[in-house]
Design an enzyme around this catalytic site. Structure first.
Site, short mmCIF file in Angstrom:
data_model
loop_
_atom_site.label_atom_id
_atom_site.label_comp_id
_atom_site.label_asym_id
_atom_site.label_seq_id
_atom_site.Cartn_x
_atom_site.Cartn_y
_atom_site.Cartn_z
CB CYS A 1 37.49 47.45 31.93
SG CYS A 1 35.88 47.63 32.72
CB CYS B 1 34.90 44.93 31.12
SG CYS B 1 34.71 46.70 30.88
#
Length: 323
Positions: free
Chosen positions: A79, A82
């Site tokens: 991700c 993230c």
């Protein structure tokens, strides 16, 4: 364990109120035990950011949330957002110096937790306070927004749950275990019986159990709160809400009708409506009726919590109405 929902919007939830009192008591026990052992219960800055998995969730998140707000960062290696968000959260965890604990959960390795929190996409950030789970934000967020959200979370945790955070000591050894919980008190069995009676809908049994505690220990805060809750639930159990609302609308100066409606207001989460209704009724009534309304208002203050800002404001309004 399935997380419970909690909102910071101001709606009162009797289960959340009970959890708040339990959290306050647990935090006080932890601090007292640390002092008894000659320490402060301090943690190292490195312990403010922890990796959590399904096996350790109960211990590292739910139990710790009784002493400090736990912010959960759901992330994954693949991700990209993230990788931008997580370092900001980690830096703020250290900067906030123990006001919250950051728990990082890899969703690829902990699919069950992802499902329990109902996460549709990452990054996703939640908080757990006194066992109550609440969403903070999902997706990328600017640092200013994150700070504002954290400040609100910390304020709610302190004002409603009495959680003042962790003591951080730069010289503390990373990974040191927090002090063990204080020994069970003399009334724990009675209090647990009262909680079980509440959960079973036996409000009369809960009232008796809490009264038994208070007969020996009149200052027991958990029993006082529990008794106020149990008595409220017992009162509304057999009510016809539609008829109660109708009577209150048709008889604005009828103390009994307004008291019943205020009970329903509070159980429904309409705290300010309940308080405002009874304060207005105090202004409209006199003698025994006025005193009955005042007493019920004080009882409802106990249910919500005497340190709640809505209670503080209503106390001032009641004083103006009376004098």
């Amino acid at each position: 364990m399935q997380p419970r929902n909690m909102s910071m919007s101001g709606v009162v939830d009797l289960a959340a109120v009970k959890a708040a009192q339990e959290a306050k008591a647990k935090a006080e026990q932890t601090r007292a035990e640390a002092a008894r052992q000659g320490g402060t219960g301090a943690v190292a800055p490195a312990d403010l950011v922890i990796d959590v998995d399904e096996a350790g969730f109960e211990r590292d998140v739910l139990q710790r949330s009784a002493e400090v707000p736990v912010v959960i960062d759901f992330w994954a290696e693949w991700c990209q957002p993230c990788k931008q968000l997580s370092p900001v959260l980690e830096r703020l965890a250290v900067e906030y110096n123990g006001r919250f604990l950051l728990a990082k959960i890899d969703v690829d390795a902990n699919q069950m937790l992802m499902q329990q929190f109902g996460i549709q996409g990452i990054p996703a950030v939640f908080a757990v306070v006194a066992g109550q789970a609440l969403p903070l934000f999902q997706g990328a967020a600017g640092e200013e927004q994150i700070r504002g959200t954290l400040d609100q979370l910390i304020q709610v945790a302190e004002q409603r749950f009495g959680l003042t955070g962790l003591v951080v000591d730069a010289d503390a050894q990373p990974g040191a275990q927090p002090p063990a919980a204080a020994p069970a008190g003399p009334y724990d069995a009675l209090l647990e019986a009262a909680v079980q009676a509440l959960d079973a809908g036996d409000f009369g049994g809960a009232v008796r159990a809490y009264q038994n505690v208070l007969s020996d220990d009149p200052a027991n805060s958990e029993a006082k709160l529990g008794l106020a809750q149990a008595e409220l639930l017992q009162r509304v159990q057999g009510m016809d809400p539609q008829q109660v609302r109708k009577d209150a609308a048709e008889k604005p100066a009828d103390a009994e009708a307004q008291i019943a409606a205020a009970d329903l207001d509070l159980v429904g989460g309409h705290v300010e409506d309940a308080f405002g209704r009874l304060i207005e009724t105090v202004q409209r009534t006199a003698g025994d009726d006025r005193d009955a309304v005042r007493r019920r208002l004080l009882e409802l203050f106990e249910v919500v919590g005497t340190d709640d800002p809505r209670v503080v404001g209503a106390r001032r309004a009641l004083a103006r109405a009376l004098f």
